[in-house]
Design a protein around this motif. Structure first.
Motif, PDB file in Angstrom:
ATOM      1  N   UNK A  12       1.136  -1.030   0.388  1.00  0.00           N
ATOM      2  CA  UNK A  12      -0.253   0.279   0.017  1.00  0.00           C
ATOM      3  C   UNK A  12       1.110   0.819  -0.035  1.00  0.00           C
ATOM      4  N   UNK A  13       0.585   2.196  -0.977  1.00  0.00           N
ATOM      5  CA  UNK A  13       1.216   3.501  -0.969  1.00  0.00           C
ATOM      6  C   UNK A  13      -0.012   4.972  -0.456  1.00  0.00           C
ATOM      7  N   UNK A  14       0.384   5.378   0.947  1.00  0.00           N
ATOM      8  CA  UNK A  14      -0.764   6.388   0.807  1.00  0.00           C
ATOM      9  C   UNK A  14      -0.013   7.737   0.884  1.00  0.00           C
ATOM     10  N   UNK A  56       1.817   4.505 -12.107  1.00  0.00           N
ATOM     11  CA  UNK A  56       3.279   5.114 -11.699  1.00  0.00           C
ATOM     12  C   UNK A  56       3.230   5.147 -10.401  1.00  0.00           C
ATOM     13  N   UNK A  57       2.895   5.265  -9.407  1.00  0.00           N
ATOM     14  CA  UNK A  57       3.027   5.180  -7.668  1.00  0.00           C
ATOM     15  C   UNK A  57       3.383   3.321  -7.809  1.00  0.00           C
ATOM     16  N   UNK A  58       3.333   2.954  -7.963  1.00  0.00           N
ATOM     17  CA  UNK A  58       3.512   1.782  -8.224  1.00  0.00           C
ATOM     18  C   UNK A  58       4.378   1.010  -7.881  1.00  0.00           C
ATOM     19  N   UNK A  59       4.501   1.967  -9.834  1.00  0.00           N
ATOM     20  CA  UNK A  59       6.599   1.505  -9.956  1.00  0.00           C
ATOM     21  C   UNK A  59       7.502   2.415  -9.580  1.00  0.00           C
ATOM     22  N   UNK A  60       7.301   3.166  -8.976  1.00  0.00           N
ATOM     23  CA  UNK A  60       7.985   4.321  -8.401  1.00  0.00           C
ATOM     24  C   UNK A  60       8.036   3.214  -6.491  1.00  0.00           C
ATOM     25  N   UNK A  61       6.588   2.560  -6.271  1.00  0.00           N
ATOM     26  CA  UNK A  61       7.317   2.206  -5.393  1.00  0.00           C
ATOM     27  C   UNK A  61       8.344   0.846  -5.140  1.00  0.00           C
ATOM     28  N   UNK A  62       8.187   0.340  -6.551  1.00  0.00           N
ATOM     29  CA  UNK A  62       9.582  -0.602  -6.450  1.00  0.00           C
ATOM     30  C   UNK A  62      10.547  -0.072  -7.240  1.00  0.00           C
ATOM     31  N   UNK A  63      10.331   1.080  -7.346  1.00  0.00           N
ATOM     32  CA  UNK A  63      12.285   2.152  -7.748  1.00  0.00           C
ATOM     33  C   UNK A  63      12.687   2.114  -5.901  1.00  0.00           C
ATOM     34  N   UNK A  64      11.560   2.615  -5.164  1.00  0.00           N
ATOM     35  CA  UNK A  64      12.305   2.826  -3.630  1.00  0.00           C
ATOM     36  C   UNK A  64      11.927   4.372  -3.625  1.00  0.00           C
ATOM     37  N   UNK A  65      11.205   4.663  -4.998  1.00  0.00           N
ATOM     38  CA  UNK A  65      11.168   6.791  -5.244  1.00  0.00           C
ATOM     39  C   UNK A  65       9.648   6.884  -4.249  1.00  0.00           C
ATOM     40  N   UNK A 176      13.883  -3.108 -15.203  1.00  0.00           N
ATOM     41  CA  UNK A 176      13.480  -1.774 -15.775  1.00  0.00           C
ATOM     42  C   UNK A 176      11.991  -1.496 -16.021  1.00  0.00           C
ATOM     43  N   UNK A 177      11.502  -0.661 -15.096  1.00  0.00           N
ATOM     44  CA  UNK A 177      10.388  -0.019 -14.905  1.00  0.00           C
ATOM     45  C   UNK A 177      10.029   0.722 -16.767  1.00  0.00           C
ATOM     46  N   UNK A 178       8.804   0.850 -16.732  1.00  0.00           N
ATOM     47  CA  UNK A 178       9.085   1.213 -18.822  1.00  0.00           C
ATOM     48  C   UNK A 178       7.608   2.427 -18.359  1.00  0.00           C
ATOM     49  N   UNK A 179       7.458   3.259 -17.865  1.00  0.00           N
ATOM     50  CA  UNK A 179       6.100   3.758 -17.812  1.00  0.00           C
ATOM     51  C   UNK A 179       5.804   4.737 -18.328  1.00  0.00           C
TER      52      UNK A 179
END
Ligand SMILES: Nc1ncnc2c1ncn2[C@@H]1O[C@H](COP(=O)(O)OP(=O)(O)OP(=O)(O)O)[C@@H](O)[C@H]1O
Ligand SMILES: Nc1ncnc2c1ncn2[C@@H]1O[C@H](COP(=O)(O)OP(=O)(O)OP(=O)(O)O)[C@@H](O)[C@H]1O
Ligand code: SF4
Ligand code: SF4
Ligand SMILES: [Mg+2]
Ligand SMILES: [Mg+2]
Lengths: 343, 349
Positions: A12-14, A56-65, A176-179
């Motif tokens: 989860x990301x809030x 995008x939030x999911x992708x960023x979460x995977x990158x620790x962003x 690689x996350x390709x957004x």
């Protein structure tokens, strides 16, 4: 199958919402709400869903962003939190490429300088060595070597996207996350980038998370699919099984909305309509997130969150979260819409 | 030849096209620095008809329409041709003379409309202002009309929505509001420049169906500009394909998709990822890039990317010709009469 390359468990990301001078927290945006999926090594997972659904939030979460509010992420068997602590470890494994490479390339540096800097920062090559590596990277992404002298503004959108891919490849990541990497490009050019990504994947066993709202592209590139709506997973599974028979009303609506470049089909086909009421991430609904837009919503949809489940006669890996997906009237309507899109 | 160039679309019907562009040219800069971005474009739409205009980014779709409306930005100018609104030429009219034309006769939903809404003004105010200023309506009549319009474009709770600011609406709702503004003065022609590009697919599909039904209900001619061939397939009666500032092919929509004649149109259709295709298949992009108008390509502008290119293509500009007389003009040296063999070769690719 051995352990997957990428594994998200109940993530989860809030994001806090703040107001006033004191920046008091008055609420939370539930951008991503309890999602789980896995990507096998050397494969592509397509992540689709409407604008604001949390891709995008999911992708960023995977990158620790983006910070995880709950849940865990493992990359190649290692926990994301540990990877983040070991300096430089995460970027050596995972890279991200965005929709608009123009915004992420330094306008004052030439393409060559940008790539060289990446190599030097990560201690991969220096000086003449780095220059040679830059030439090889440009070769890899199908750009002429003399483009190294140019600044980003002197390149086309497709060329800039190749540079962004070259920059990600420079570090030799495994994932690689390709957004939305081809969303802004002309169809005539999209194929050039998609083919390049597929060649690179084959040669280097790369693992991709391919984020897009374009279902036609997803069908071409991905091995498996995750469909998100309102921060949650509505359906996931092997690409073949989902395109053969979507189980969730939202997936079906997405499929039937894709314009088909054939006037005969486009004008005749049946559609699953969605009412235009995008979910409000500030005040998430109880029950099914899709209830307000769903033609099949009933009482239980408003009170209970449906769980991801498989259904008999379909690939057991193919899961969807819908209370009514087993009912014949629903199955019938969905398969009619899917046939219209895929005929 | 001249005839084919000046009226390349269907023969003029009894009452003629409502809007017709004849040999329109647009350039930026002057003298040696002059860059021609639109060359000799001829198009026409009849009452109630939907014309699709497709082509890659930078091919001149927006510039053509901005020129037609007298909206070219500073530095841009019309270098040739006419813009005929029911037979009256609009080229050379002063901004003052153009004001009653825009919105009332020809309405434009511009490509950057979604971002050009004033964030500090309510939707109702933005809609009502021109009605009061140019339409001479009273405040309460304008308000009434705005509510009707928002209702017509499918915004629920229309009356209450007048008080909303743009950021309080979703992208799809904002696009609906823009459409409502565009049709508010009952224009004869609606030009929609990429009206759905910024929206996700489900919203896109709703907006396209809305535009299409409004066109039919209100009897407007529609010019739909897009780079998405799927979008024109669903809406347009006829399609004009632009490449490097020139029309290279026009045809009835079904004909264009079933039997494209120009190598560029064919390549464009081949390049699309189709949802019915399966994964392992490689996409068929068009190699290379479209030319930059600052460095124009000699002969046929498509020749560096064309798989049928011959010697003559490098040297001579092909003309737009309707060789078959089937209202299907094509700009290509490869004889349109042998287009079936051309397609056969292409199919073997
Ligand atoms: N840093 C942030 N702070 C607050 N809210 C955020 C932040 N980032 C994203 N959000 C919100 O989280 C939700 C999900 O956003 P996200 O960007 O992940 O969507 P998306 O699926 O990528 O959409 P799109 O297709 O438009 O890119 C949205 O409601 C968004 O406004
Ligand atoms: N203000 C300007 N000054 C100089 N050249 C311009 C200007 N505006 C546009 N151009 C050029 O005119 C050409 C045609 O642009 P236009 O905007 O009509 O393309 P388009 O077909 O609408 O593309 P897109 O699909 O990206 O909207 C482009 O090469 C563009 O660079
Ligand atoms: S759970 Fe109910 S509201 Fe949700 S998708 Fe299924 S039928 Fe529709
Ligand atoms: S004129 Fe020549 S280069 Fe141009 S499209 Fe025809 S065959 Fe190709
Ligand atoms: Mg996004
Ligand atoms: Mg444009």
């Amino acid at each position: 199958m051995n352990t997957p390359a990428i594994q998200l468990k109940n993530v989860s990301v809030r994001f806090p919402i703040r107001t006033g001078i004191l920046r008091r927290v008055v609420g939370e945006v539930h951008a991503v709400d309890d999602i789980s999926f896995e990507i096998n090594e050397g494969e592509t997972l397509g992540l689709v869903g409407e604008s604001g659904s949390g891709k995008s939030t999911t992708g960023r979460a995977l990158m620790g962003l983006a910070p995880l509010t709950a849940g865990s992420v493992a990359c190649f068997g290692r926990d994301l939190k540990q990877l983040k602590l070991a300096s430089g470890a995460l970027p050596r494994i995972s890279q991200i490429v965005f929709q608009d490479p123009y915004a992420s390339l330094n306008p004052r540096m030439t393409i060559g300088e940008t790539l060289q800097e990446v190599l030097e920062v990560h201690g991969l090559a220096k000086g003449r060595d780095a220059k040679q590596r830059v030439d090889m990277l440009l070769d890899d992404v199908g750009l002429r070597r003399d483009l190294a002298e140019r600044h980003p503004h002197a390149l086309s959108g497709g060329q800039r996207q190749r540079v962004a891919i070259a920059r990600a490849l420079a570090i030799e990541p495994k994932f690689i996350v390709l957004d939305e990497v081809v969303s802004a490009l002309d169809v005539s050019i999209q194929g050039q980038i998609v083919n390049l990504l597929q060649d690179l994947q084959r040669d280097r066993k790369l693992t991709y998370l391919f984020i897009t709202h374009d279902l036609s592209i997803v069908r071409h590139v991905s091995h498996s699919l995750v469909v998100m709506y309102g921060g949650q997973v509505m359906e996931k599974g092997p690409r073949k099984s989902i395109f053969a028979a979507p189980l969730h009303p939202y997936t079906s609506a997405l499929l039937s909305a894709v314009p088909v470049p054939d006037p005969k089909i486009e004008r005749m086909r049946p559609r699953i309509d969605v009412r235009s009421e995008p979910p409000n991430p500030l005040a998430p609904l109880t029950g099914c997130r899709f209830q307000k837009s769903c033609l099949f919503a009933s009482e239980i949809c408003r009170s209970e969150r449906p769980q991801l489940q498989s259904i008999e006669g379909h690939d057991p890996q193919h899961l969807a979260a819908c209370h009514h997906m087993r009912e014949p009237r629903v199955r019938e309507a969905l398969s009619r819409a899917a046939r219209g899109a895929l005929s | 030849m001249i005839l084919a160039q000046s009226s390349p679309l269907r023969p003029i019907s009894a009452n003629g096209p409502v809007l017709e562009l004849k040999n329109l040219g647009v350039a930026y800069g002057r003298g040696a620095a002059s860059v021609q971005v639109v060359h000799d474009v001829s198009l026409a739409v009849e009452r109630g008809e939907a014309l699709g205009i497709v082509g890659e980014s930078g091919c001149g779709k927006s510039q053509t329409m901005l020129a037609a409306l007298g909206l070219l930005p500073r530095g841009g100018r019309i270098t040739s041709g006419q813009v005929l609104l029911e037979g009256q030429d609009l080229v050379g009219r002063s901004p003052r003379q153009m004001r009653p034309v825009r919105g009332r006769e020809i309405a434009l939903i511009s490509q950057d409309a979604l971002t050009s809404l004033n964030p500090a003004m309510t939707i109702g105010k933005q809609m009502a202002e021109p009605m009061i200023h140019y339409g001479g309506m009273s405040r309460s009549a304008a308000r009434q009309r705005c509510t009707e319009l928002l209702d017509l474009v499918g915004i629920p709770g229309a009356a209450a929505r007048l008080a909303s600011y743009p950021h309080e609406l979703s992208g799809g709702m904002r696009q609906r509001a823009l459409i409502a503004m565009a049709i508010s003065a009952n224009p004869k022609v609606l030009i929609a420049d990429e009206p759905t590009t910024a929206l996700d697919v489900t919203t896109q599909s709703q907006i396209l169906r809305l535009i299409d039904s409004l066109r039919k209900e209100l009897g407007m001619a529609l010019i739909l500009i897009t780079h998405d061939l799927g979008v024109v397939a669903g809406v347009a009666d006829r399609v004009a394909v632009l490449y490097a500032g020139r029309v290279v092919e026009t045809a009835e929509t079904e004909t264009l998709f079933a039997a494209p004649r120009h190598p560029y149109t064919k390549a464009l259709l081949d390049s699309i990822a189709r949802i019915e295709d399966d994964v392992a298949e490689r996409l068929n992009p068009i190699p290379g890039l479209p030319p930059d108008p600052r460095n124009p390509v000699s002969g046929c502008a498509f020749h560096p990317r064309c798989e049928y290119s011959r010697e003559i293509c490098r040297n001579a500009l092909p003309i737009l010709e309707d060789g078959t007389g089937a209202q299907h003009p094509v700009r290509c040296h490869v004889d349109p009469f042998v287009s079936s063999s051309l397609r056969a070769v292409g199919g073997a690719r």
